[in-house]
Structures are given as C-alpha cells and as structure tokens.
Write an enzyme that holds these catalytic residues in place. Structure first.
Site: not given
Length: 301
Positions: A136-138, A140, A236
């Site tokens: 998962i993104d930084m 998130t 996103r």
C-alpha cells in the site's frame, strides 16, 4: 551480472510461470512473475505474459537481471503486528511509512522493521522486498499480510491474482456523492509525461473498484471501497476519474484539500485463506487517530 537460461519444453503443459517455478528450485513463483512482467522472458523469440500456456517444443529464454544493489539493514522499528504465526503475519502500517526500501527510501521502511523483528521471511520479488506479498502507498495506512515462507507467499499471491483476497478501504473524498453505491470499471495505465503517475486510459490494465457511501459531510463523502483488481494507485486514480479525489492526496488531489498525515485512505479490512491451515482469516484495523479526529471535525461543521 545478468544470467540467461535457455531450454526447450518437452512434453510439459501448463502456465509458463508455474513451469519455470518447478524448474528453478529455490526461486519463488512471484519472483518469476516479476521477471516476466519486466519483459525478461522470451518464448520462441516473443515476449509472453505469466499466464501463457506452454506448448510442446517451445523454446524459452529467461534473462535473470542483476539484483538491485541496495543493502537492507534491520532496524528496531515499532511495528503494529496484529497477528503472527509460523507462516505469516498481519501488520497495521501507519501512514507515512514506506513498505520496502528504494533508492529514495533506504531506511525506516516496513521491511527494515520486519528484518529486525522476524526470524524468517519469504524471498519476495526482489532482495529489497522479503515477505512482501502486496503493498500500500506510503501515505496510506492499514493492513498488510507478510509471508514468512516461500510456500505461504506463493499461495497468498495466487489469492491476489485470482481476486479472492478480501481488501476493503475507507476513503474520505472531495464532494458529496449522491448515489449510495457504484462500480468504477476503467483501465489504468502509466502516464507518458510523468512515469510515477497513473491515469485512466484505453489500452491500460483492467481495473475495477466497488464503492458504497458510509457518511456524507458538507463538502466530503466517506466511502468504503473494495478492490476487485490491484493496480498501482487504483483507488486514487479511479476517484479522481469520477471527480471525487481522495482528500489529502498530494499526487491526484486538488491543491486545496484537507491537511493531515497524507491522504485519507485506510486499508481497513483484510481477508484470505490461510496458506497452511486452509482457515478463513479476517482482520480489521481501526482508523488512525488523525483520521478519526478529522471526521469528528467534519461532523461538527
């Protein structure tokens, strides 16, 4: 130094990635899939995908790239481990933490912390990603499953590929969405002018996101989203595409947005079949404090 492996298929049938995994003992199938995705496998002088079905007489040429020269150092980082056994662990990642090292983030990542706290991790898809089944993104927050063994990694990766792993997110988005639920089915591709970003585009990879409204505010909507596919930045990109970007998103959101600790996107639910026991596993992680406090603030307004 790169290495090339060339061999003929003789009487074998099945998916190319499984054939190679059986042939290359000690190399995980997910690693092989990553090599194929990067165009390192040629069959009869043509590039193929991981689901290519081999035929008798096929000539395979696999180029094994030189590993990334990044040394991953174990670090005593406080991790929120909500479940652990001999095969895997489930971690609640905070917003602001990168999942694995890269040239721009050599320390302080989830992998750095895992290497300190865990005795064994799967090979992953690269030497900088041991144990990492999905990311998962930084900015998130939320749940990730981490594999301790190559067998567990492969079985979990297959659930991701087959879309049987349950993943649900809570996202605070700009604007008030009038309908109660919906599905976004729009292909996602890498942007030509900015290779770090993704966009909805014809010819992109299939991407499907389901959403339902949880709560409406004056200028925002809280959504629960379920991923049918797992493309980079999928939620996103899809929310921007329908005109409701994620609040706080520095890459796809508007200039004027909510302040906080990155985007208001939280991986709240994770479910899968345990790779060893076959048991159905289900986990939920509460919203981070900054997220809950922002919702309370919006309710007052």
């Amino acid at each position: 130094m790169t290495e090339k492996i060339v061999f003929n298929i003789d009487g074998q049938t099945g998916r190319i990635d499984k054939i190679l995994a059986d042939f290359m003992t000690g190399t995980s199938r997910s690693q092989i899939q990553a090599w194929i995705k990067d165009g390192n496998l040629m069959v009869n002088d043509k590039a193929v995908k991981s689901n290519y079905k081999v035929q008798d007489g096929d000539l395979l040429e696999l180029t094994i790239p030189e590993p990334e020269q990044i040394n991953v150092t174990p670090e005593d980082i406080d991790l929120d481990v909500i479940y652990e056994d001999d095969a895997l662990l489930v971690v609640n990642k905070p917003s602001g933490m990168v999942v694995h090292p890269s040239k721009g983030h050599l320390s302080g990542t989830l992998v750095n912390g895992l290497l300190f706290h865990v005795n064994s991790l799967s090979d992953g898809t690269a030497n900088i990603r041991p144990g990492i089944v999905h990311r998962i993104d930084m900015d998130t927050s939320g749940l990730l499953v981490v594999a301790k063994t190559n067998e567990a990694h492969q079985k979990l990766a297959e659930q991701l590929e087959n879309h049987t792993m349950e993943r649900a997110y809570l996202a605070l988005v700009h604007g008030v969405i009038p309908h109660e639920d919906g599905t976004i089915d729009a292909p996602i591709a890498r942007m030509m002018i900015d290779r770090k970003k993704r966009t909805v585009a014809d010819g992109g990879k299939k991407a499907v996101t389901h959403f339902e409204v949880i709560e409406r505010f004056r200028d925002f909507t809280l959504l629960k989203l379920r991923l049918e596919t797992g493309r980079t930045h999928q939620i996103r990109v899809h929310m921007k595409y329908i005109g409701h970007p994620v609040a706080g998103d520095p890459m796809y959101g508007p200039a004027e947005t909510l302040s906080g600790h990155g985007q208001y996107l939280h991986a709240a639910t994770l479910g899968f079949i345990h790779p060893t026991t076959g048991e159905k596993m289900h986990f939920e992680a509460p919203l981070p404090d900054f997220y809950s406090e922002k919702l309370a603030e919006l309710r007052k307004n």
